[in-house]
Design an enzyme around this catalytic site. Structure first.
Site, short mmCIF file in Angstrom:
data_model
loop_
_atom_site.label_atom_id
_atom_site.label_comp_id
_atom_site.label_asym_id
_atom_site.label_seq_id
_atom_site.Cartn_x
_atom_site.Cartn_y
_atom_site.Cartn_z
N GLY A 28 0.78 -1.22 0.00
CA GLY A 28 0.00 0.00 0.00
C GLY A 28 0.81 1.27 0.00
O GLY A 28 2.00 1.28 -0.30
N HIS A 56 4.48 1.60 -8.07
CA HIS A 56 3.44 0.57 -8.07
C HIS A 56 2.58 0.66 -9.32
O HIS A 56 2.23 -0.36 -9.93
CB HIS A 56 2.53 0.74 -6.85
CG HIS A 56 3.21 0.59 -5.53
ND1 HIS A 56 3.40 1.64 -4.67
CD2 HIS A 56 3.75 -0.49 -4.91
CE1 HIS A 56 4.01 1.23 -3.58
NE2 HIS A 56 4.24 -0.06 -3.70
#
Length: 285
Positions: free
Chosen positions: A31, A37
């Site tokens: 996260g 990402h």
């Protein structure tokens, strides 16, 4: 985008896609998503039919004196970026969902983990392979996407996939960097203004090491000293946790300078430990 929080719903959603002969791309994360990402998601989007991302801060890969509780979390931010990036399922389980009971068995990494982060963070890679074994079984992906910044983790996960016959193609994507060369990382938010200004020196030092090796230098001590001196030109860091060269992906001493080599660094700042690396003579998959 569908947000799923429990294992059964995830398995049913994946099975539906498999029945439709859809290929699954998987991006496992902890996260606090950033451009690095999302680059993995972009590759998954191009190469597979259906993209699953997990956001799970895995407690078993943190040591007793590490930043598990303080690790940055922002589910709303993550969900927004994931949806904008084209993720189809965002899996956001609780710790209890992934570890409902105390483990009866234990995975232990034997090779590729005794140096660098493996030595500096005892038990770290055991936790990584444990959670990925669980997640790989749940997601059952065709491709799984990892960033080169975590090159030692990639080598360890490659061993896991090979040893236990996971039918997964690992895709290794080049490190995404800020304009000044600093590797994108969720931990960059911990840097002070002065530390953030000086932290790109890590990448600069690694590039110096690459240049020396590519010019024919094989004196390892000399290469490491040049890189150390470069990092120490910027004094805001507390210490250099490691700065070393190894064969890649074996993580053994370099004996053949024409084969795969990793130059890796970990530098500790007041509230952040940053890692980075350069791979030489290595083809990303």
């Amino acid at each position: 985008m569908l947000i799923i929080r429990n294992k059964q719903d995830l398995k049913e959603a994946i099975l539906e896609q498999k029945k439709a002969n859809k290929t699954i791309g998987y991006v496992p994360t902890m996260g606090f998503l950033h451009e690095g990402h999302m680059t993995l998601v972009s590759h998954a989007r191009k190469e597979t039919d259906f993209v699953v991302m997990s956001v799970f801060v895995n407690p078993t890969q943190f040591g007793p004196n590490e930043d598990f509780d303080a690790y940055p979390r922002d589910e709303a931010h993550d969900a927004k970026l994931a949806e904008e990036g084209g993720v189809d399922i965002l899996f956001v389980p609780t710790v209890e969902e992934i570890y409902p009971t105390e483990l009866a068995t234990k995975l232990h990494v034997i090779k590729r983990a005794s140096v660098l982060d493996g030595a500096d963070r005892e038990g770290h890679f055991d936790g990584v392979v444990t959670v990925l074994t669980k997640l790989f079984h749940l997601v059952n992906p065709d491709n799984a996407y990892f960033g080169q910044k975590d090159a030692q983790q990639v080598a360890v996960v490659s061993g896991l996939v090979e040893d236990y016959f996971f039918p997964i193609n690992l895709r290794i994507i080049a490190t995404v960097r800020e304009a000044d060369g600093l590797a994108k990382s969720s931990r960059n938010v911990y840097l002070t203004e002065k530390e953030r200004k000086e932290a790109p020196v890590i990448h600069e030092a690694l590039q110096l090491g690459r240049e020396l090796i590519e010019s024919g230098e094989t004196n390892e001590a000399k290469i490491v000293q040049v890189m150390t001196d470069k990092i120490n030109e910027q004094p805001s860091h507390e210490n250099i946790a490691y700065l070393a060269l190894y064969s890649y992906p074996e993580f053994t001493p370099v004996t053949d300078w024409t084969k795969g080599i990793i130059i890796a660094a970990a530098v500790k700042y007041s509230k952040a430990r940053l890692i980075d690396n350069e791979l030489i003579n290595v083809k990303r998959r």
